[in-house]
Design an enzyme around this catalytic site. Structure first.
Site, PDB file in Angstrom:
ATOM      1  N   HIS A 110      15.290 -48.830  10.188  1.00  0.00           N
ATOM      2  CA  HIS A 110      14.088 -48.677   9.361  1.00  0.00           C
ATOM      3  C   HIS A 110      13.730 -47.197   9.207  1.00  0.00           C
ATOM      4  O   HIS A 110      13.468 -46.702   8.106  1.00  0.00           O
ATOM      5  CB  HIS A 110      12.896 -49.384  10.024  1.00  0.00           C
ATOM      6  CG  HIS A 110      12.922 -50.877   9.953  1.00  0.00           C
ATOM      7  ND1 HIS A 110      13.168 -51.576   8.791  1.00  0.00           N
ATOM      8  CD2 HIS A 110      12.696 -51.814  10.908  1.00  0.00           C
ATOM      9  CE1 HIS A 110      13.099 -52.875   9.036  1.00  0.00           C
ATOM     10  NE2 HIS A 110      12.816 -53.039  10.313  1.00  0.00           N
ATOM     11  N   HIS A 154      17.830 -51.717  15.284  1.00  0.00           N
ATOM     12  CA  HIS A 154      17.079 -52.318  14.175  1.00  0.00           C
ATOM     13  C   HIS A 154      15.952 -51.389  13.710  1.00  0.00           C
ATOM     14  O   HIS A 154      15.820 -51.101  12.513  1.00  0.00           O
ATOM     15  CB  HIS A 154      16.497 -53.653  14.660  1.00  0.00           C
ATOM     16  CG  HIS A 154      15.666 -54.380  13.665  1.00  0.00           C
ATOM     17  ND1 HIS A 154      16.059 -55.565  13.085  1.00  0.00           N
ATOM     18  CD2 HIS A 154      14.434 -54.104  13.141  1.00  0.00           C
ATOM     19  CE1 HIS A 154      15.117 -55.983  12.244  1.00  0.00           C
ATOM     20  NE2 HIS A 154      14.121 -55.118  12.269  1.00  0.00           N
ATOM     21  N   GLU A 155      15.169 -50.899  14.667  1.00  0.00           N
ATOM     22  CA  GLU A 155      14.033 -50.040  14.317  1.00  0.00           C
ATOM     23  C   GLU A 155      14.484 -48.656  13.858  1.00  0.00           C
ATOM     24  O   GLU A 155      13.863 -48.055  12.971  1.00  0.00           O
ATOM     25  CB  GLU A 155      13.068 -49.929  15.501  1.00  0.00           C
ATOM     26  CG  GLU A 155      12.545 -51.256  16.025  1.00  0.00           C
ATOM     27  CD  GLU A 155      11.896 -52.117  14.956  1.00  0.00           C
ATOM     28  OE1 GLU A 155      11.428 -51.568  13.946  1.00  0.00           O
ATOM     29  OE2 GLU A 155      11.879 -53.348  15.129  1.00  0.00           O
TER      30      GLU A 155
END
Length: 259
Positions: free
Chosen positions: A98, A94-95
């Site tokens: 980003h 998820h990170e």
């Protein structure tokens, strides 16, 4: 989630976060105790981004996996260990999503940290162009929904001969990623969905009104989580308490600015 060192109502503010390995040092004021040193485990670099885990993430992961370990059966305890690993990997993806989308816009990521709320990608700044900011913010939850699809596809390929442990791990991975993906799309601070909604609403109705709107949605979500916690577990109450602080802060800030 992403962090640029600004407040939810100022998402484009440049970062005040230090580069990885160079902690920001703040001198305590007279009469104030020094800040307590954080417990952080540095994992090195992944895809060129420094990755860290703090004690809060490990504590929450262990608490969530505790029901598996308390069962006392080796196979169930193995699922608990798998839960911790899959949760960490899912948050990391998820990170990283980003960070990688930010890199497409020439925005460096200073570090990724897995923490008690999941994780945060520390970007040096956020773009002022709304669609670029939204692309960065939504990359995280969308990556989890892609992982959810992959886990579900793998589950669809299992047969009666598939080891129960493998099927159980695939099922856990599916649940973790659909939960992370959908939850982070909700319109509340500091979730990706809330910050995306703010970026889109602010040019239309103004920063203060947009902040107030998202904060009210966030507080409504907090109330719903508190209500559901009595039926579905106290872990929902913990999430509600974590969400309450930033949404109350933005609500008070917006109200004071309006008076």
């Amino acid at each position: 989630m992403t962090d640029t060192g600004g407040t939810p109502t100022d998402p484009a503010r440049p970062s005040s976060q230090p580069a990885a390995g160079q902690p920001r040092v703040e001198k305590p004021r007279a009469g104030q105790p020094r800040a307590r040193k954080e417990t952080v485990l540095r994992l090195g670099r992944i895809a060129g981004v420094p990755v860290e885990i703090d004690g809060g993430f490990l504590l929450v992961a262990i608490l969530l996996a505790a029901p598996y370990w308390l069962a006392g059966r080796p196979a169930i305890m193995a699922l608990g260990a798998g839960f911790v690993v899959l949760l960490g990997l899912s948050v990391l993806v998820h990170e990283l999503a980003h960070s990688k989308v930010a890199r497409l816009f020439d925005i460096p990521s200073q570090a990724i940290r897995l923490n008690a709320f999941g994780g945060v990608a520390h970007l040096k700044w956020m773009p002022k162009t709304p669609w670029k900011a939204v692309a960065i913010l939504l990359a995280g939850p969308l990556s989890n929904l892609v992982l959810y699809g992959l886990f579900e596809a793998a589950l669809g390929l299992t047969t009666r001969e598939t080891p129960p442990l493998l099927r159980g791990l695939l099922d856990i991975g599916s649940w973790i990623n659909v939960s992370l993906g959908l939850f982070n799309l909700l319109p509340a601070f500091p979730l990706d969905g809330g910050r995306s909604a703010y970026v889109l609403l602010a040019p239309v109705i103004g920063k203060k009104a947009a902040g107030l709107t998202i904060a009210l949605c966030g507080l409504a979500l907090v109330a719903a989580l508190v209500a559901f916690s009595f039926s579905y577990g106290l872990w929902l109450l913990v999430i509600a308490l974590i969400l309450a602080q930033p949404n109350l802060a933005v609500f008070k800030q917006a109200r004071q600015a309006a008076t």
